[in-house]
Structure formats: C-alpha cells, structure tokens
Design a protein around this motif. Structure first.
Motif, short mmCIF file in Angstrom:
data_model
loop_
_atom_site.label_atom_id
_atom_site.label_comp_id
_atom_site.label_asym_id
_atom_site.label_seq_id
_atom_site.Cartn_x
_atom_site.Cartn_y
_atom_site.Cartn_z
N THR A 58 17.83 12.38 52.20
CA THR A 58 18.75 13.00 52.94
C THR A 58 18.75 12.33 54.29
O THR A 58 17.88 11.80 55.06
CB THR A 58 18.54 14.34 53.26
OG1 THR A 58 18.22 15.13 52.07
CG2 THR A 58 19.42 15.11 54.17
N ILE A 85 23.97 13.99 54.36
CA ILE A 85 24.37 13.11 53.02
C ILE A 85 23.14 12.69 52.43
O ILE A 85 22.01 12.71 53.00
CB ILE A 85 25.18 11.92 53.19
CG1 ILE A 85 24.55 10.77 54.07
CG2 ILE A 85 26.58 12.28 54.06
CD1 ILE A 85 25.36 9.80 54.60
N HIS A 113 25.80 12.19 47.25
CA HIS A 113 26.87 13.19 48.15
C HIS A 113 27.20 12.47 49.48
O HIS A 113 26.37 12.66 50.45
CB HIS A 113 26.24 14.43 48.37
CG HIS A 113 26.01 15.14 47.06
ND1 HIS A 113 24.76 15.32 46.50
CD2 HIS A 113 27.12 15.79 46.13
CE1 HIS A 113 24.95 15.84 45.58
NE2 HIS A 113 26.13 16.33 45.08
N ARG A 114 28.13 11.55 49.49
CA ARG A 114 28.59 10.91 50.59
C ARG A 114 30.03 11.00 50.97
O ARG A 114 30.60 11.76 50.40
CB ARG A 114 28.05 9.58 50.45
CG ARG A 114 26.70 9.06 50.07
CD ARG A 114 26.43 7.67 49.66
NE ARG A 114 26.33 6.96 51.16
CZ ARG A 114 25.10 6.92 51.78
NH1 ARG A 114 23.86 7.84 51.24
NH2 ARG A 114 24.80 6.44 52.93
N CYS A 130 29.40 16.94 50.18
CA CYS A 130 28.48 17.25 51.12
C CYS A 130 29.26 18.20 52.14
O CYS A 130 28.51 18.47 53.32
CB CYS A 130 27.89 15.99 51.85
SG CYS A 130 29.32 15.15 52.60
#
Length: 244
Positions: free
Chosen positions: A2, A15, A19-20, A47
């Motif tokens: 993370t 992020i 998940h960006r 995110c």
C-alpha cells in the motif's frame, strides 16, 4: 504493498498495485462540478479517488462509493477515516445488483469511470482485466444503475475513449438519461482527443452542449493552466500531473 498519496488539500489517498488512479479519474471528478451538499454516488470507485477528491474540494453531502473488490473498499475506508470524511460510505457491491441501503431516486449525482474495452487481449493479472475490459459490467449496466439512483434532473457523469462515445450516448438514452454536456480531452493542442467527459440528466429535454476541449500540455511546453487548476498545483510542483 500500500502506498499513501495526498491530494492538493491534504486528503489522503491509499493505493496499491491493483487499485490506482490516473488523469482520467482526476478530470472526471472535476467535470462533475459537485455542489457541497449534493447526495452523490461513485460507481466502480476503486481506491475511492473520486469521492476523496470531492471531499478535498469541499463536498460534505452523503457520498456512497460502490466497489466490487473489498480490497478497494478497504483502501477508501482507511483514507476516509483518516480524513474525518464520515459522509463517505464505502460499499462492497456489484453495481448490477445494488444493495438496498442506497436510496433509490434520491441522488443528485452519479459518476463512473468505467472499463473502456469491449474486445482485444485481456490481462491475466488479477483485477487488471476487469478494470480495463467489460467483464463485470457494461456501459449499459452503468447507465441502468445510475437511472435507478438519480432523482429527476439528477446527473450521470462518466468518461471513456472517443470510440465509445456512441455507446455511452445510446446507453444513457436507453436508461432515460439525456446527454447534456460533452467535453473532449487532448494531450496537446495539435493532437486528437484520447478521452471524453459526458454529463447526462435523468428525464431531461434533448439538447447537447459541446464544451471547449480540455488540453493536458501547454503549447509552449509543460502542463496547461486547465490541468494545473484541476490538480490544484503550480507549475513548479506539478511533477505528478501525468497524461494517459
């Protein structure tokens, strides 16, 4: 692993590898032009960058963020807790089967940065294929979900690649949402658009406004004033404003 980032107003965003967020999400969040007290929902929130940017810009109305992957929901929940954003409600759900706690017919705004691709090679990386290809939802699914949430006159804002414009307009109209604003995004003044932003209103009269194109890079080099405003940056500290 993370990673922690911060928006211009100090709001944290967590992020990870799957998940960006990119420039398209930042542009969409700005295009929504969210009123401070609107009731809002972001579909396929990842995110949670769009609700978090709204918060960073002063939105304090109830905001639901629907994400099918619980890992993405957890990232947003962590960021919202640290930001004191108790008006943001992360929900793990499939937008094709929205849970009953989302108030139907009451939302002022629904946003979505949907998967862009309908064909071609699908990534084998976990989560990557569903983020880029219409494996778990289609544009029509997004429009149908939004139509069930929006009040009359409520807005659906989405972005996509120009080759999908006809699909998005057709999907909106099929769901009873009339396209009202359209803006193309160009990397440079002399390049073709790589993205569009579309705003539709539930049960509105026909009439589409074509807005001035949004340009990422200035003609003389560096980032445009438009992009710097959206990121809340000055030229000197704009190193992470990246095009797609």
């Amino acid at each position: 692993m993370t990673e922690l980032q911060h928006l211009a107003g100090g709001t944290p965003v967590y992020i990870d590898r799957l998940h960006r967020f990119g420039t398209d999400a930042m542009l969409l969040s700005d295009f929504c032009n969210t009123h401070r007290l609107w009731t809002a929902c972001d579909l396929g929130s990842g995110c949670g960058i769009i609700p978090l940017r709204w918060h960073d810009r002063g939105h304090r109305g109830d905001c639901w963020a629907v994400e099918i992957d619980p890992a993405g929901t957890a990232l947003l929940a962590r960021a919202a807790a640290e930001a004191g954003a108790d008006h943001i409600h992360p929900i793990t759900a499939d937008l094709r089967r929205l849970p009953p706690e989302l108030p139907r017919g009451r939302f002022d705004l629904v946003s979505c940065n949907p998967p862009y691709f309908t064909g071609g090679k699908v990534s084998a990386k976990p989560g990557r294929g569903a983020a880029r290809h219409e494996l778990l939802c289609t544009v029509a699914d997004v429009c149908a979900a939004a139509a069930g949430l929006l009040r009359d006159g409520g807005r659906l804002c989405l972005c996509n690649q120009p080759r999908r414009l006809a699909d998005c307009i057709a999907g909106m109209r099929q769901a009873g949402i009339e396209p009202k604003r359209l803006q193309f995004v160009r990397q440079r003044p002399d390049s073709l658009p790589w993205l569009f932003l579309l705003d539709g209103r539930r049960r509105a009269r026909p009439g589409l406004e074509l807005m001035q194109d949004l340009i990422i890079e200035a003609a003389g080099g560096g980032f445009s004033d438009q992009l710097l405003r959206i990121y809340g940056k000055k030229e000197a500290d704009a190193g992470d404003c990246t095009g797609k």
